[in-house]
Design a protein around this motif. Sequence first.
Motif, PDB file in Angstrom:
ATOM      1  N   LEU A 373       0.845  -1.207   0.043  1.00  0.00           N
ATOM      2  CA  LEU A 373       0.021  -0.128   0.114  1.00  0.00           C
ATOM      3  C   LEU A 373       0.857   1.391   0.047  1.00  0.00           C
ATOM      4  N   MET A 376       2.173   2.330  -3.218  1.00  0.00           N
ATOM      5  CA  MET A 376       1.474   3.125  -3.987  1.00  0.00           C
ATOM      6  C   MET A 376       1.334   4.504  -3.639  1.00  0.00           C
ATOM      7  N   GLY A 379       3.048   7.589  -5.294  1.00  0.00           N
ATOM      8  CA  GLY A 379       3.361   7.182  -6.530  1.00  0.00           C
ATOM      9  C   GLY A 379       2.338   7.726  -7.854  1.00  0.00           C
ATOM     10  N   ARG A 380       2.796   7.564  -8.790  1.00  0.00           N
ATOM     11  CA  ARG A 380       1.940   7.629 -10.178  1.00  0.00           C
ATOM     12  C   ARG A 380       1.259   6.418 -10.656  1.00  0.00           C
ATOM     13  N   ILE A 381      -0.018   6.008 -10.074  1.00  0.00           N
ATOM     14  CA  ILE A 381      -0.307   4.605 -10.440  1.00  0.00           C
ATOM     15  C   ILE A 381      -1.184   4.730 -11.955  1.00  0.00           C
ATOM     16  N   PHE A 383      -3.669   2.357 -13.719  1.00  0.00           N
ATOM     17  CA  PHE A 383      -4.345   1.063 -13.695  1.00  0.00           C
ATOM     18  C   PHE A 383      -4.569   0.052 -14.921  1.00  0.00           C
TER      19      PHE A 383
ATOM     20  N   ARG B   3     -11.333   6.235 -17.909  1.00  0.00           N
ATOM     21  CA  ARG B   3     -11.387   4.907 -17.282  1.00  0.00           C
ATOM     22  C   ARG B   3     -11.400   4.753 -15.897  1.00  0.00           C
ATOM     23  N   PHE B   6     -14.965   5.411 -14.784  1.00  0.00           N
ATOM     24  CA  PHE B   6     -15.785   4.148 -15.218  1.00  0.00           C
ATOM     25  C   PHE B   6     -15.496   3.072 -14.005  1.00  0.00           C
ATOM     26  N   ILE B   7     -14.308   2.959 -13.853  1.00  0.00           N
ATOM     27  CA  ILE B   7     -14.059   1.765 -12.963  1.00  0.00           C
ATOM     28  C   ILE B   7     -14.676   2.282 -11.611  1.00  0.00           C
ATOM     29  N   LEU B  10     -18.334   1.374 -11.565  1.00  0.00           N
ATOM     30  CA  LEU B  10     -18.468   0.223 -11.776  1.00  0.00           C
ATOM     31  C   LEU B  10     -18.391  -0.457 -10.380  1.00  0.00           C
ATOM     32  N   VAL B  14     -21.482  -2.296  -8.272  1.00  0.00           N
ATOM     33  CA  VAL B  14     -21.224  -4.131  -8.110  1.00  0.00           C
ATOM     34  C   VAL B  14     -21.355  -4.219  -6.644  1.00  0.00           C
ATOM     35  N   PHE B  63      -8.318  -1.492   3.597  1.00  0.00           N
ATOM     36  CA  PHE B  63      -9.503  -1.243   2.872  1.00  0.00           C
ATOM     37  C   PHE B  63      -9.419   0.275   2.405  1.00  0.00           C
ATOM     38  N   LEU B  65      -6.952   2.749   3.168  1.00  0.00           N
ATOM     39  CA  LEU B  65      -5.839   3.129   2.610  1.00  0.00           C
ATOM     40  C   LEU B  65      -5.787   2.718   1.049  1.00  0.00           C
ATOM     41  N   LEU B  66      -6.172   1.428   0.562  1.00  0.00           N
ATOM     42  CA  LEU B  66      -6.367   1.027  -0.792  1.00  0.00           C
ATOM     43  C   LEU B  66      -7.207   1.890  -1.710  1.00  0.00           C
ATOM     44  N   PHE B  69      -5.538   5.467  -1.590  1.00  0.00           N
ATOM     45  CA  PHE B  69      -4.252   5.751  -2.380  1.00  0.00           C
ATOM     46  C   PHE B  69      -4.516   5.632  -3.781  1.00  0.00           C
ATOM     47  N   ALA B  70      -5.426   4.512  -4.341  1.00  0.00           N
ATOM     48  CA  ALA B  70      -5.739   4.183  -5.650  1.00  0.00           C
ATOM     49  C   ALA B  70      -6.403   5.458  -6.061  1.00  0.00           C
ATOM     50  N   TYR B  73      -3.457   8.666  -5.743  1.00  0.00           N
ATOM     51  CA  TYR B  73      -2.351   8.722  -6.496  1.00  0.00           C
ATOM     52  C   TYR B  73      -2.522   8.119  -7.729  1.00  0.00           C
ATOM     53  N   ARG B  74      -3.600   8.142  -8.530  1.00  0.00           N
ATOM     54  CA  ARG B  74      -3.746   7.876  -9.903  1.00  0.00           C
ATOM     55  C   ARG B  74      -2.917   8.665 -10.769  1.00  0.00           C
ATOM     56  N   ALA B  75      -2.494   8.117 -11.977  1.00  0.00           N
ATOM     57  CA  ALA B  75      -1.283   8.940 -12.551  1.00  0.00           C
ATOM     58  C   ALA B  75      -1.882  10.284 -12.902  1.00  0.00           C
TER      59      ALA B  75
END
Lengths: 657, 305
Positions: A373, A376, A379-381, A383, B3, B6-7, B10, B14, B63, B65-66, B69-70, B73-75
């Motif tokens: 974790l 990440m 970072g520059r993630i 997907f 994207r 969208f994710i 989704l 779900v 969960f 942090l996941l 962070f996702a 910190y997406r590009a």
Amino acid sequence: MSQLVDFFIGRLSPEYIPTEPITLAAAIGLPIIALVVVGFITYTKRWKWLWQNWLTSVDAKKIGTMYMIVAVLMMLRGVSDALMMRLQTAVAVNGASGPFTSDTFQQVFTAHGTIMIFFVAMGLLFGLVNWILPLILGARDMAFPVMNSISLWLFVAGMMLINMSLVYGGFSNGGWLGYPPLTELEYNPGPGVDYWIWSLQIAGIGSLLSGINFFTTIIKQRAPGMTLWKMPIFSWSVLVTSVLIMLAFPILTVTLALLGLDRTLGMHFFTSDTGGNPMLYINLIWAWGHPEVYILVLPAFGVFSEVVATYSKKMLFGYRTMVWALVAIMFLSFIVWQHHFFTMGAGANVNAFFGIMTMVIAIPTGVKIFNWLFTMYRGRITFSAPMMWFMAFVVTFTIGGVSGVLMAVPALDFQVHNSMFLVAHFHNVIIGGVIFGFFAGITHWFPKIFGYKLHDTLGIWSAVLWQVGFIVAFIPLYILGLMGAVRRLDSYSDPTWQPLFITSAVGVLIICTGIAVLLLQLGYSFLKRKELKDTTGDPWDGRTLEWSVPSPAPHYNFAVIPTANHRDEWWYRKQHKLTKTPKSTFKDVWLPRSSGTGIIVGVLAGLAGFSIIWHLWWLLAICFISVIITVIRRTLNDDSEFQVSATELFHEVGKGR
Amino acid sequence: MRRGRFIGILVTVVAVFLVVLFAWLLQGKQIDVLNPSGEIANAQRSILLFTLFLSSLVVVPVFTLLIYFAVHYRADNKHARYQPEWGENKVLEAMWWGIPIAIISVLGVITLQSSHSLDPYKQLSGGKPLEIQVVALRWKWLFIYPEQKLATLNYISAPVNQPIHFSLTADAPMSAFWIPALGSQIYAMNGMESQLNLKANEIGNFTGYTTNINGQGYASMKFTAKITTKKQFIKWVDEMRMIKAEMNQAEYSKLAIAKSETSQRTYRLTDADLFQSIMHQNMSHSSSDSDEHSKMDHSTMEMSE
């Protein structure tokens, strides 16, 4: 006269030809498929090509690909088994009969477990390690290329035997670990259990050889400058796994051999009478079985470590703790086996010891999750599909971890052991950890092996479908377990269970769609391979040495063996503009020649297994002696390498870039 | 990034769908382990809930942090900080070695304590236990009441609030005895005697299973635990003592063949040593295997006691 006939045909007899419609269909279908494949190869005149380029190849990347092909095909069979089981439990309630008889159903779940662990998970593991280990270490090949080929063909021989059982003789009905006394002659005189024993025995010896090979490769073949502490984390995970393989697989070999002796020579190691002790078997099989779980999952952890760092464009967080966590898990995995049978009646202190040791494993595992974790973090993630598999992994594996900790408390295990709760738990960790991990790894490294990328959106869809399917298929099983549904039921009487079983069956269907999309991804990417071509050799802005060579990686891997001074050597070179290789460094290279030893040994071992199962002692003797002669002949062969000259290499590299 | 959004959508859709689905599936379900009727099972449920709570101390942060962070910190989020060479922090690492160690220590204490307090071999308080001997057969359950001189097939009758002591063996591949509503299961093995102590604290009929695969009739091998009041139990014993059918070595041999049997039957026990003789017949023919050895000897496995 009849004695002479018996000597030659052993216990082969028409009574073992399958009669039940479904088994019969499979028994007819498999040979037809085999004939079609053989016919196609003959028609297109590819035999020579196949023999020279693939079957006798000792190139680790090609061996890896062959492992992958077997594993994916076996996955289709394993998933069909799963689908059959859930179809049965969706309808066989309250006296209604499902599509399968008890005996068929029991063979199906035994085959499902055996195939998924030994021929799918292990196959994907060996495939991926063969693909990547030499490349990531900056090496040209495995330490023992021919032995590597022998490992592969022993694996294939085991796989052939297990499928052979479908055509003739039937398979074991004793569960994937075949507890005696159910698997002893007293309760199971037919050939099914023998098929199970000898296919695992042969594949298991192949696995042991692979473990030795991987270990030696890591110790001896690392690029100059790459100390153990500079090794990419994936190779650390393989190092730890190969230690586990070397320590655990001999236990499996001995255990299966003892059970085989009981069955073929009438001995009494694990029988319930005449001094035998089935509890000994259960201890032994789990002394192998628990480390086996980590043999599968640790390399997947290694894959995720590389994947998260790469797609977050950031160095792995806490490299040292990651390594120590791996090593801690390696030690602990050997002192927890008794938690698989708390309910056998050992004392409270014994149970408590193994329970606490089991929980302790949660600590290094938890540390790894937090380290990923925080890789990440800042970072520059991107997907891409591998990162999506990682996300699915964290969710699924964490849930599996929680149910695992619950079951590690012996007092609780007494209430959920061998129920559907257990089934849900180990699928949580094995699918979430192992399968998602290897899918991430395959997608990530695919361009390095084949020269083109896999279609990303299809990969993401596959990950989403697997994740959703997984939840729909397995959460109902947790609930069913708590309601009292035990595992391996081919029918039940409580109608309130049915909606949950049906939901679970729907979940399996969603997973099947995920697999279909995965296959579609492979096919579509192959058709579009021109557009998806990886021209740079480094499509993901990678960090480790395998991305420094062109894609697909040449058969010699590295034209010039690199020197590694950094953990993320290729990333460092890119940051400091050191990516060119000067001409003066090129040298002549010696590479191993293809060798038929592996496939010959594999065929002979498969025949030997077949002859033990059917008591064809004369054939066993011939095969056994032939294996020894084949291996000795190979060791006397001095002309086992060929040369690629320095200039040739230089020109090829110039062309490739 | 399209994207990413969208994710996100989704995943949310779900997740909501799944929550609704499972809420609907759980409607009106009797979940024995979570809503038990026995003393042991009650204690086990408490440990289950507490362990779940302890686990959530790790799971919830993971969960959260996941997801955070996702998303953060997406590009394509240019506001997020990017530190590609940041890979070590002693304080943070000490924290996530330390917190799990603390949690597991607490759980370890509970584990040790509950392994003893809920040891299936431990006698329960609340009066003299009812003795029931259990024989797992292919594929049916034979129960012997040595004190009441009765035997039953595929059902047991027992009074509420009185401890029950089961002695178990098998004349079949390894089987396991489990009544989810009452608690703990234990293996039953040929030539060996294992033990289990349970106590029901509610009246009712509860289903019992074998949890270990033991051949063709495995799925149909069920029994009913009929828990009644003390009075009803005494009445049942008295009534059954009048019954004609006898259980002895001869009758047992007829029963012990490999055949599924789901009917419930009652017998008068006319062979007091039946259980012992079943155990011995499956024991080794060698002389060294004495009675002491063949029992799963609790005391030798636990050196400290």
